[in-house]
Design a protein around this motif. Structure first.
Motif, mmCIF file in Angstrom:
data_model
loop_
_atom_site.group_PDB
_atom_site.id
_atom_site.type_symbol
_atom_site.label_atom_id
_atom_site.label_comp_id
_atom_site.label_asym_id
_atom_site.label_seq_id
_atom_site.Cartn_x
_atom_site.Cartn_y
_atom_site.Cartn_z
ATOM 1 N N ALA A 148 7.896 5.182 19.269
ATOM 2 C CA ALA A 148 8.449 4.048 18.513
ATOM 3 C C ALA A 148 9.237 4.550 17.300
ATOM 4 N N LYS A 149 8.681 5.485 16.553
ATOM 5 C CA LYS A 149 9.412 6.033 15.394
ATOM 6 C C LYS A 149 10.705 6.726 15.859
ATOM 7 N N GLY A 150 10.656 7.323 17.044
ATOM 8 C CA GLY A 150 11.872 7.949 17.585
ATOM 9 C C GLY A 150 12.958 6.904 17.796
ATOM 10 N N PRO B 196 -3.296 5.572 1.437
ATOM 11 C CA PRO B 196 -4.457 4.910 2.046
ATOM 12 C C PRO B 196 -4.404 4.855 3.577
ATOM 13 N N LEU B 197 -3.268 5.178 4.172
ATOM 14 C CA LEU B 197 -3.161 5.203 5.634
ATOM 15 C C LEU B 197 -4.282 6.060 6.264
ATOM 16 N N TYR B 198 -4.678 7.118 5.551
ATOM 17 C CA TYR B 198 -5.674 8.036 6.123
ATOM 18 C C TYR B 198 -7.116 7.612 5.841
ATOM 19 N N ASP B 199 -7.313 6.575 4.988
ATOM 20 C CA ASP B 199 -8.671 6.210 4.555
ATOM 21 C C ASP B 199 -9.594 5.884 5.729
ATOM 22 N N ASP C 257 4.176 -10.661 9.496
ATOM 23 C CA ASP C 257 4.284 -9.488 10.373
ATOM 24 C C ASP C 257 5.767 -9.182 10.555
ATOM 25 N N ILE C 258 6.176 -7.974 10.229
ATOM 26 C CA ILE C 258 7.598 -7.640 10.282
ATOM 27 C C ILE C 258 8.095 -7.568 11.728
ATOM 28 N N GLY C 259 7.153 -7.484 12.681
ATOM 29 C CA GLY C 259 7.538 -7.492 14.099
ATOM 30 C C GLY C 259 8.040 -8.857 14.553
ATOM 31 N N ASN D 91 13.012 -0.054 5.408
ATOM 32 C CA ASN D 91 12.149 -0.379 6.543
ATOM 33 C C ASN D 91 10.984 0.604 6.537
ATOM 34 N N ASN D 92 9.896 0.196 5.872
ATOM 35 C CA ASN D 92 8.791 1.115 5.616
ATOM 36 C C ASN D 92 7.499 0.737 6.343
ATOM 37 N N ALA D 93 7.346 -0.540 6.748
ATOM 38 C CA ALA D 93 6.074 -0.973 7.338
ATOM 39 C C ALA D 93 5.701 -0.095 8.526
ATOM 40 N N MET E 235 8.055 12.806 10.663
ATOM 41 C CA MET E 235 8.238 14.204 11.031
ATOM 42 C C MET E 235 7.792 14.470 12.469
ATOM 43 N N TRP E 236 6.722 13.741 12.917
ATOM 44 C CA TRP E 236 6.136 13.999 14.243
ATOM 45 C C TRP E 236 7.103 13.673 15.381
ATOM 46 N N VAL E 237 8.151 12.890 15.111
ATOM 47 C CA VAL E 237 9.139 12.580 16.155
ATOM 48 C C VAL E 237 9.708 13.877 16.724
ATOM 49 N N SER F 223 0.859 -1.194 0.000
ATOM 50 C CA SER F 223 0.000 0.000 0.000
ATOM 51 C C SER F 223 0.893 1.241 0.000
ATOM 52 N N GLY F 224 0.312 2.370 -0.323
ATOM 53 C CA GLY F 224 0.932 3.676 -0.116
ATOM 54 C C GLY F 224 2.370 3.820 -0.580
ATOM 55 N N ILE F 225 3.217 4.285 0.332
ATOM 56 C CA ILE F 225 4.615 4.600 0.005
ATOM 57 C C ILE F 225 5.368 3.348 -0.469
ATOM 58 N N ILE G 125 2.659 14.873 6.228
ATOM 59 C CA ILE G 125 1.449 14.190 5.741
ATOM 60 C C ILE G 125 1.560 13.892 4.241
ATOM 61 N N ILE G 126 1.607 12.613 3.952
ATOM 62 C CA ILE G 126 1.716 12.117 2.577
ATOM 63 C C ILE G 126 0.382 11.451 2.240
ATOM 64 N N GLU G 127 -0.185 11.814 1.111
ATOM 65 C CA GLU G 127 -1.495 11.257 0.724
ATOM 66 C C GLU G 127 -1.355 9.776 0.393
ATOM 67 N N SER H 142 4.259 -7.645 3.368
ATOM 68 C CA SER H 142 3.237 -7.065 4.248
ATOM 69 C C SER H 142 2.543 -8.234 4.937
ATOM 70 N N ARG H 143 1.554 -7.942 5.768
ATOM 71 C CA ARG H 143 0.884 -9.030 6.493
ATOM 72 C C ARG H 143 -0.224 -9.673 5.678
ATOM 73 N N THR H 144 -0.682 -8.989 4.597
ATOM 74 C CA THR H 144 -1.908 -9.418 3.916
ATOM 75 C C THR H 144 -1.600 -10.038 2.554
HETATM 76 N N1 LIG Z 1 1.409 8.721 4.995
HETATM 77 C C1 LIG Z 1 1.923 9.567 5.882
HETATM 78 O O1 LIG Z 1 1.446 10.720 6.042
HETATM 79 C C2 LIG Z 1 3.107 9.178 6.705
HETATM 80 C C3 LIG Z 1 3.713 10.160 7.507
HETATM 81 C C4 LIG Z 1 4.819 9.809 8.297
HETATM 82 C C5 LIG Z 1 5.305 8.513 8.265
HETATM 83 N N2 LIG Z 1 4.692 7.594 7.472
HETATM 84 C C6 LIG Z 1 5.221 6.227 7.495
HETATM 85 O O2 LIG Z 1 5.384 5.749 6.175
HETATM 86 C C7 LIG Z 1 5.245 4.317 6.178
HETATM 87 C C8 LIG Z 1 4.278 3.929 5.065
HETATM 88 O O3 LIG Z 1 3.009 4.508 5.352
HETATM 89 P P1 LIG Z 1 1.874 4.666 4.247
HETATM 90 O O4 LIG Z 1 1.339 6.040 4.378
HETATM 91 O O5 LIG Z 1 2.327 4.179 2.937
HETATM 92 O O6 LIG Z 1 0.774 3.686 4.891
HETATM 93 P P2 LIG Z 1 -0.176 2.565 4.270
HETATM 94 O O7 LIG Z 1 -0.663 2.983 2.925
HETATM 95 O O8 LIG Z 1 -1.173 2.262 5.330
HETATM 96 O O9 LIG Z 1 0.819 1.319 4.082
HETATM 97 C C9 LIG Z 1 1.395 0.701 5.197
HETATM 98 C C10 LIG Z 1 1.997 -0.628 4.756
HETATM 99 O O10 LIG Z 1 2.634 -1.239 5.891
HETATM 100 C C11 LIG Z 1 2.153 -2.592 6.013
HETATM 101 N N3 LIG Z 1 2.275 -2.985 7.419
HETATM 102 C C12 LIG Z 1 1.758 -2.374 8.525
HETATM 103 N N4 LIG Z 1 2.106 -3.024 9.631
HETATM 104 C C13 LIG Z 1 2.890 -4.069 9.232
HETATM 105 C C14 LIG Z 1 3.555 -5.121 9.914
HETATM 106 N N5 LIG Z 1 3.508 -5.235 11.258
HETATM 107 N N6 LIG Z 1 4.248 -6.025 9.190
HETATM 108 C C15 LIG Z 1 4.325 -5.933 7.839
HETATM 109 N N7 LIG Z 1 3.704 -4.966 7.137
HETATM 110 C C16 LIG Z 1 2.991 -4.046 7.837
HETATM 111 C C17 LIG Z 1 0.725 -2.527 5.472
HETATM 112 O O11 LIG Z 1 0.240 -3.777 5.025
HETATM 113 P P3 LIG Z 1 -0.599 -4.793 5.958
HETATM 114 O O12 LIG Z 1 -1.504 -3.959 6.805
HETATM 115 O O13 LIG Z 1 -1.288 -5.674 4.989
HETATM 116 O O14 LIG Z 1 0.434 -5.511 6.760
HETATM 117 C C18 LIG Z 1 0.956 -1.619 4.259
HETATM 118 O O15 LIG Z 1 1.498 -2.348 3.185
HETATM 119 C C19 LIG Z 1 4.781 3.935 7.580
HETATM 120 O O16 LIG Z 1 5.873 3.479 8.338
HETATM 121 C C20 LIG Z 1 4.275 5.245 8.155
HETATM 122 O O17 LIG Z 1 4.373 5.289 9.559
HETATM 123 C C21 LIG Z 1 3.616 7.892 6.698
#
Ligand SMILES: NC(=O)c1ccc[n+]([C@@H]2O[C@H](COP(=O)([O-])OP(=O)(O)OC[C@H]3O[C@@H](n4cnc5c(N)ncnc54)[C@H](OP(=O)(O)O)[C@@H]3O)[C@@H](O)[C@H]2O)c1
Length: 252
Positions: A158-160, A191-194, A61-63, A87-89, A141-143, A14-16, A187-189, A35-37
């Motif tokens: 955690a991000k810190g 699906p995280l915000y959906d 799960d990457i954890g 490391n993006n999850a 950025m919020w760190v 998803s997303g980034i 804030i990056i557009e 990813s997990r799904t």
């Molecule tokens: N968008 C923003 O505004 C923003 C701002 C600051 C930082 N970030 C960071 O950027 C990264 C990407 O965010 P995004 O906006 O692209 O979000 P996103 O569209 O929700 O995508 C998040 C991805 O991470 C996966 N994921 C989540 N938890 C996981 C886990 N425990 N193990 C493996 N995969 C996992 C999700 O897939 P599954 O749920 O299927 O596992 C999904 O593929 C994140 O680390 C987020 O904190 C985003």
């Protein structure tokens, strides 16, 4: 420049992470996604079917430490090297400090800290052998710049930890020519915000940024690709705020 390089991207369904996957494939790289799904990973494989011999997935799960080990093993077996780890999850649900729970704090630490820690531990031995590698941690950025509009202490402690891990690994493995950097987005557009707000509410958040716009996945991808490649060969241990000017100061 990234032709035939092997890139591992966590959270790539998803997303980034998904945008990075397409972007790296177009550059001729081999990509191992996670990813997990399962269904979401299969969709990414489908969408990139023209590059089917250059992309493989590892669900998990990457954890869990085993997921990082499986990512490293698959990358080596299939493509013979590990050049870049992203490391993006991650997840992000803004919540007042007093409403956070032990479960949510554990989940943020599991993904952001344990996930990045053990995935890096799985890939670094190969990078040492190669005397080359780049690890890019997607922090936040919020760190450094909390906002009253989006309270998120649990996710940001955690991000810190991830930002700190960047500097420690950068110093420990500089002698092995492994570079470790953080990208810290505002804030990056995506699906995280959906599940958090509708599109109109998200667009209203643009004004929190001095540049008065939201970031796009392309704004992040260009920096990640730069840090992945040799153009940044003299850069390690840094945090790059891709934040529309947010951390420069208060603008209203
Ligand atoms: N968008 C923003 O505004 C923003 C701002 C600051 C930082 N970030 C960071 O950027 C990264 C990407 O965010 P995004 O906006 O692209 O979000 P996103 O569209 O929700 O995508 C998040 C991805 O991470 C996966 N994921 C989540 N938890 C996981 C886990 N425990 N193990 C493996 N995969 C996992 C999700 O897939 P599954 O749920 O299927 O596992 C999904 O593929 C994140 O680390 C987020 O904190 C985003």
């Amino acid at each position: 420049m990234l032709t035939n390089k092997t890139i591992i991207i966590t959270g790539a369904s998803s997303g980034i992470g998904k945008a990075l996957t397409s972007s790296f494939l177009k550059e001729g790289a081999n990509v191992v996604i996670n990813s997990r799904t399962k269904s979401a990973l299969e969709q990414v494989l489908d969408e990139n079917c023209e590059y089917s011999s250059h992309i493989i997935s590892v669900q998990g799960d990457i954890g869990s430490k085993q997921t990082g080990q499986a990512l490293a093993a698959k990358a080596i077996n299939q493509f013979g090297s590990i050049d870049v780890l992203v490391n993006n999850a991650g997840t992000f649900i803004p919540k007042s400090f007093l409403d956070e729970t032990e479960d949510s704090l554990d989940a943020y630490f599991s993904t952001a800290v344990k996930g990045a820690f053990f995935t890096a531990q799985a890939v670094i031995p190969t990078m040492i052998e190669q005397n080359n590698g780049s690890i890019i941690n997607i922090g936040s950025m919020w760190v450094e710049h909390p906002l009253i509009q989006t309270p998120c202490s649990a996710s940001q402690v955690a991000k810190g930890g991830l930002h700190t891990l960047t500097r420690h690994l950068a110093i420990e493995f500089a002698q092995n020519n492994i570079r470790i950097n953080t990208i810290a987005p505002a804030i990056i557009e995506t699906p995280l915000y959906d599940s958090l707000m509708d599109k109109e509410q998200l667009l209203e958040l643009a004004s929190l940024h001095p540049l008065n716009k939201l970031g796009s996945v392309a704004d992040i991808a260009i920096w990640v690709k730069h840090l992945a490649g040799n153009g940044s060969r003299f850069v390690t241990g840094q945090t790059f705020f891709i934040d529309g000017g947010m951390t420069a100061g208060a603008h209203r």
